[in-house]
Design a protein around this motif. Structure first.
Motif, mmCIF file in Angstrom:
data_model
loop_
_atom_site.group_PDB
_atom_site.id
_atom_site.type_symbol
_atom_site.label_atom_id
_atom_site.label_comp_id
_atom_site.label_asym_id
_atom_site.label_seq_id
_atom_site.Cartn_x
_atom_site.Cartn_y
_atom_site.Cartn_z
ATOM 1 N N HIS A 126 0.934 -10.933 -5.754
ATOM 2 C CA HIS A 126 2.232 -11.576 -5.563
ATOM 3 C C HIS A 126 3.082 -10.870 -4.508
ATOM 4 O O HIS A 126 4.015 -11.465 -3.959
ATOM 5 N N TRP A 127 2.769 -9.601 -4.221
ATOM 6 C CA TRP A 127 3.564 -8.834 -3.275
ATOM 7 C C TRP A 127 2.838 -8.565 -1.960
ATOM 8 O O TRP A 127 3.441 -8.020 -1.023
ATOM 9 N N PRO B 291 4.406 -10.787 0.987
ATOM 10 C CA PRO B 291 5.732 -10.262 1.351
ATOM 11 C C PRO B 291 5.672 -8.889 2.011
ATOM 12 O O PRO B 291 6.506 -8.587 2.873
ATOM 13 N N SER B 292 4.693 -8.059 1.636
ATOM 14 C CA SER B 292 4.549 -6.760 2.287
ATOM 15 C C SER B 292 4.168 -6.925 3.755
ATOM 16 O O SER B 292 4.647 -6.189 4.622
ATOM 17 N N ASN C 57 8.193 3.921 -2.990
ATOM 18 C CA ASN C 57 8.249 3.767 -4.439
ATOM 19 C C ASN C 57 8.920 4.960 -5.103
ATOM 20 O O ASN C 57 9.573 4.813 -6.146
ATOM 21 N N PRO D 265 7.297 -2.253 -7.075
ATOM 22 C CA PRO D 265 6.115 -3.127 -7.113
ATOM 23 C C PRO D 265 4.877 -2.405 -6.604
ATOM 24 O O PRO D 265 4.951 -1.286 -6.062
ATOM 25 N N ASP D 266 3.736 -3.040 -6.743
ATOM 26 C CA ASP D 266 2.472 -2.473 -6.265
ATOM 27 C C ASP D 266 2.182 -2.836 -4.817
ATOM 28 O O ASP D 266 1.120 -2.484 -4.301
ATOM 29 N N TRP D 267 3.065 -3.577 -4.188
ATOM 30 C CA TRP D 267 2.969 -3.931 -2.778
ATOM 31 C C TRP D 267 1.617 -4.539 -2.432
ATOM 32 O O TRP D 267 1.276 -5.587 -2.936
ATOM 33 N N ASP E 93 -0.831 -5.806 -5.240
ATOM 34 C CA ASP E 93 -0.406 -6.888 -6.121
ATOM 35 C C ASP E 93 -0.524 -8.211 -5.364
ATOM 36 O O ASP E 93 0.058 -8.361 -4.285
#
Length: 319
Positions: A163-164, A167-168, A145, A156-158, A161
């Protein structure tokens, strides 16, 4: 005449051959029975029982099944997260593994160094790799970050979050792509060079060469990677659990407990739910139902993939 009288008959010879074959198969048969057959039968049995691992099991019929499908609020999110990871993670791992293998085959010098560099992350233990990745992607102190902020890119908050978070986990799996890279690299190097030379003489470009020479030769290996990836990702557990614990501020040492799926059940998988039900809430019956559902989905997906591959080969063979 005496020799003919004592010679073994055809039935006796067949019996000996069968016993010999069973002798060679016995290690596999014993392993299959002990580590697959018996656990599967026991799982089916306990799915119809009320059993808390302390008192003797008692028959409850379909109550555990009704509870899982109609009363368990986390079953839907866990199943969705698992299927999402299967589709996205397996697809990207196959694409990145194949792309990395193709890239290394084109390297003229230093191919050994690049093979080692791409394979080394795969050797990292899952817990250690996940801990490292969570700290690298930490929203407050992570260097990733900081680098994005220096470039002016919103960070992003990875793992914090919803939503992330998934994907992380996909990025973590792509970091350890070395296993698929080695498999695809071996398949790519096994393609006959004469076919590449013939395609070059015919004026085929890079895409046409890959489409008509490379792809047909490595399709069985790709199918192997997809099927094994689907089965493994259906059992995805360690990385999601450790990442959720660390991102929520809970350590991964002994005695630390946290509700799985942080943040907001976005990393909750069916295997985490099985462990939580069976070994934290001692609801063995419901945990067995979830295990059977997961097994059925994995076997159905593997069967469809294999049948689709067989049908594709059959269509190619027809005039």
């Amino acid at each position: 005449m005496a020799h003919l009288a004592t010679a073994p008959g055809p039935r006796r010879r067949h019996t000996r051959e069968r016993l010999r074959v069973l002798g060679f198969l016995s290690p596999w048969l014993i392993g299959f029975t002990v580590f697959f057959g018996y656990p599967l039968i026991a799982t089916v049995y306990f799915s119809f029982m009320r059993y808390n691992q302390i008192r003797p099991p008692s028959f409850v019929g379909l109550r555990n099944w009704r509870y899982v499908f109609t009363q368990m609020p986390l079953f839907g999110p866990a199943l969705w997260n698992t299927l999402w990871l299967v589709v996205v993670m397996v697809t990207l791992r196959v694409v990145f593994g194949l792309g990395t293998g193709l890239l290394i085959t084109k390297v003229k010098t230093g191919a050994g160094f690049f093979r080692t560099a791409f394979y080394l992350p795969f050797l990292a233990p899952p817990v250690a790799a996940t801990v490292t990745f969570v700290f690298l992607l930490n929203p407050g102190t992570g260097p990733v970050n900081d680098a994005l902020a220096a470039l002016g890119v919103p960070a992003p908050d990875w793992f914090n979050d919803p939503h992330w978070a998934k994907p992380s986990l996909v990025l973590l799996s792509l970091w350890g792509i070395g296993d698929l890279m080695v498999v695809f690299l071996a398949a790519l190097l096994d393609v006959p060079k004469e076919q590449y030379e013939a395609a070059k003489l015919d004026g085929a470009g890079a895409f046409a060469t890959f489409r008509y020479v490379t792809w047909p030769a490595i399709t069985p290996v790709v199918m192997f990677a997809v099927v094994t990836g689907v089965v493994q990702t259906m059992q995805y557990y360690t990385q999601a659990l450790v990442a959720g614990k660390l991102a929520s501020g809970v350590g991964v040492g002994p005695g630390s407990t946290v509700q799985p799926g942080y943040p907001d059940h976005s990393t909750l998988t069916v295997t985490q739910l099985v462990y939580s039900l069976g070994f934290q809430n001692f609801n063995t019956g419901a945990a067995c139902v979830l295990s059977l559902v997961l097994f059925a989905i994995a076997m159905a997906a593997a069967s469809l993939l294999i049948r689709g591959r067989a049908g594709l080969l059959g269509a190619k063979d027809r005039p």
